[in-house]
Design an enzyme around this catalytic site. Structure first.
Site, PDB file in Angstrom:
ATOM      1  N   PRO A   2       0.825  -1.213   0.000  1.00 51.25           N
ATOM      2  CA  PRO A   2       0.000   0.000   0.000  1.00 51.25           C
ATOM      3  C   PRO A   2       0.860   1.266   0.000  1.00 51.25           C
ATOM      4  O   PRO A   2       1.888   1.327   0.668  1.00 51.25           O
ATOM      5  CB  PRO A   2      -0.828  -0.119   1.270  1.00 51.25           C
ATOM      6  CG  PRO A   2      -0.311  -1.290   2.025  1.00 51.25           C
ATOM      7  CD  PRO A   2       0.489  -2.120   1.098  1.00 51.25           C
ATOM      8  N   GLU A   3       0.414   2.253  -0.770  1.00 48.22           N
ATOM      9  CA  GLU A   3       1.174   3.497  -0.927  1.00 48.22           C
ATOM     10  C   GLU A   3       0.304   4.672  -0.460  1.00 48.22           C
ATOM     11  O   GLU A   3      -0.682   4.459   0.228  1.00 48.22           O
ATOM     12  CB  GLU A   3       1.591   3.644  -2.402  1.00 48.22           C
ATOM     13  CG  GLU A   3       2.382   2.436  -2.912  1.00 48.22           C
ATOM     14  CD  GLU A   3       2.764   2.529  -4.392  1.00 48.22           C
ATOM     15  OE1 GLU A   3       2.949   3.649  -4.885  1.00 48.22           O
ATOM     16  OE2 GLU A   3       2.853   1.478  -5.045  1.00 48.22           O
ATOM     17  N   LYS A  58       3.976   6.005   4.200  1.00 41.79           N
ATOM     18  CA  LYS A  58       3.147   4.792   4.144  1.00 41.79           C
ATOM     19  C   LYS A  58       2.754   4.301   5.542  1.00 41.79           C
ATOM     20  O   LYS A  58       2.276   3.188   5.692  1.00 41.79           O
ATOM     21  CB  LYS A  58       3.903   3.685   3.412  1.00 41.79           C
ATOM     22  CG  LYS A  58       4.264   4.038   1.965  1.00 41.79           C
ATOM     23  CD  LYS A  58       5.111   2.937   1.353  1.00 41.79           C
ATOM     24  CE  LYS A  58       5.620   3.332  -0.025  1.00 41.79           C
ATOM     25  NZ  LYS A  58       6.583   2.338  -0.541  1.00 41.79           N
ATOM     26  N   ARG A 111       3.292  -9.780   7.863  1.00 40.75           N
ATOM     27  CA  ARG A 111       4.472 -10.651   7.905  1.00 40.75           C
ATOM     28  C   ARG A 111       5.704  -9.770   8.114  1.00 40.75           C
ATOM     29  O   ARG A 111       6.372  -9.834   9.133  1.00 40.75           O
ATOM     30  CB  ARG A 111       4.563 -11.478   6.628  1.00 40.75           C
ATOM     31  CG  ARG A 111       3.524 -12.603   6.618  1.00 40.75           C
ATOM     32  CD  ARG A 111       3.539 -13.354   5.320  1.00 40.75           C
ATOM     33  NE  ARG A 111       3.076 -12.541   4.207  1.00 40.75           N
ATOM     34  CZ  ARG A 111       1.785 -12.428   3.850  1.00 40.75           C
ATOM     35  NH1 ARG A 111       0.849 -13.075   4.518  1.00 40.75           N
ATOM     36  NH2 ARG A 111       1.446 -11.667   2.834  1.00 40.75           N
ATOM     37  N   ARG A 260      13.479  -3.546  -8.771  1.00 44.12           N
ATOM     38  CA  ARG A 260      12.060  -3.184  -8.709  1.00 44.12           C
ATOM     39  C   ARG A 260      11.413  -3.455 -10.059  1.00 44.12           C
ATOM     40  O   ARG A 260      12.037  -3.236 -11.100  1.00 44.12           O
ATOM     41  CB  ARG A 260      11.894  -1.682  -8.439  1.00 44.12           C
ATOM     42  CG  ARG A 260      12.120  -1.281  -7.019  1.00 44.12           C
ATOM     43  CD  ARG A 260      11.934   0.233  -6.911  1.00 44.12           C
ATOM     44  NE  ARG A 260      12.153   0.700  -5.554  1.00 44.12           N
ATOM     45  CZ  ARG A 260      11.241   0.652  -4.593  1.00 44.12           C
ATOM     46  NH1 ARG A 260      10.037   0.180  -4.834  1.00 44.12           N
ATOM     47  NH2 ARG A 260      11.511   1.088  -3.386  1.00 44.12           N
TER      48      ARG A 260
END
Ligand SMILES: [Zn+2]
Length: 272
Positions: A2-3, A58, A111, A260
């Site tokens: 999530p950003e 974030k 996690r 990335r």
């Protein structure tokens, strides 16, 4: 992961759901997700009231009435659910915060993600490492230009660097570059004034639109939530490798940049 849009969406939703609510208990199913022994963690939170929810980069910061904060980072795969326990299987969640009105806040998929109880000072210290917020009033086009004028390396690497600008990750860096018609692997020092201006406008447009559409989270936040995840199908390049570009029809490329994933249209965004 999530950003900005996902976390900002969570912040606005949770502010109204949690603001002023007292915590009655905490269930910890995974000790590694918290920063204290479960009993001490639960005792410290019992009977505290959540005043409001803040977002920085974030992270979400739940402000408690004793001045401490719950600092949340969802990392990869983390998500939230708010509702009554009857609706959810508790063991699926790493941490559950019970509220006096019968609802609970559920933390799933933690996690690498974490929920830490920290002092105001410690929270501030940790957030200090982050770069400016994309919508910080002080981050004007002029300030944005200045920020980039001192930056080396590739565009996508800069956009996803949390110490440079906070809140942008893999997905939205690609979407912003597509909107700005810039190849994500462009060298930052090679960007001219017009490119920086397009980038600034694209950052603001993409992030706001994504937030208003509910971001790309897969799980709904509440039982009747049909907003969260509304942006999932609206990404134009991210995770669309091999598909035709919606603007020009050229095949969207999928490459790797500094480990990335990177998606772009070579026709619309030119070369690196
Ligand atoms: Zn294209």
């Amino acid at each position: 992961m999530p950003e900005w849009p996902e976390m900002e969406h969570y912040r606005t939703q949770l502010s109204s759901l949690l603001g002023g609510k007292r915590i009655t208990g905490v269930v910890v199913n995974r000790e590694g997700s918290i920063n204290e022994p479960p009993e001490a963690f639960a005792n410290a939170l019992a009977n505290r009231t959540i005043l409001f929810v803040e977002r920085r980069g974030k992270h979400l910061l739940f402000h408690l009435d004793d001045g401490n904060r719950l600092l949340l980072h969802l990392m990869l795969g983390g998500w939230l659910y708010y509702g009554t326990e009857a609706k959810k299987e508790d063991s699926r969640f790493q941490v559950i915060i019970r509220l006096f009105d019968g609802n609970s806040l559920y933390f799933g998929g933690l996690r690498l993600g974490y929920l830490h109880l920290v002092s105001a000072k410690s929270a501030l210290e940790q957030m200090k490492q982050l770069g400016p917020e994309p919508f910080d009033q002080r981050l004007t086009l002029e300030a944005f230009r200045k920020l980039f004028s001192g930056k080396r390396g590739r565009l996508k690497t800069a956009l996803t660097d949390q110490k440079f600008i906070a809140g942008i990750g893999n997905c939205y860096s690609d979407e912003i570059c597509f909107e700005a018609k810039l190849h994500p692997a462009r060298s930052v020092p090679d960007l001219d004034a017009a490119a920086i201006e397009r980038l600034y406008a694209a950052m603001r447009k993409v992030l706001i639109e994504a937030k208003e559409a509910g971001g790309y989270m897969e799980h709904p936040l509440t039982e009747n939530d049909n907003v969260t995840g509304g942006y999932n199908s609206r990404c134009l390049v991210y995770d669309r490798g091999g598909e035709p570009c919606i603007v020009c029809g050229h095949e969207i490329q999928h490459e790797t940049l500094s480990s990335r994933k990177m998606f772009y249209c070579p026709q619309c965004q030119g070369t690196a």
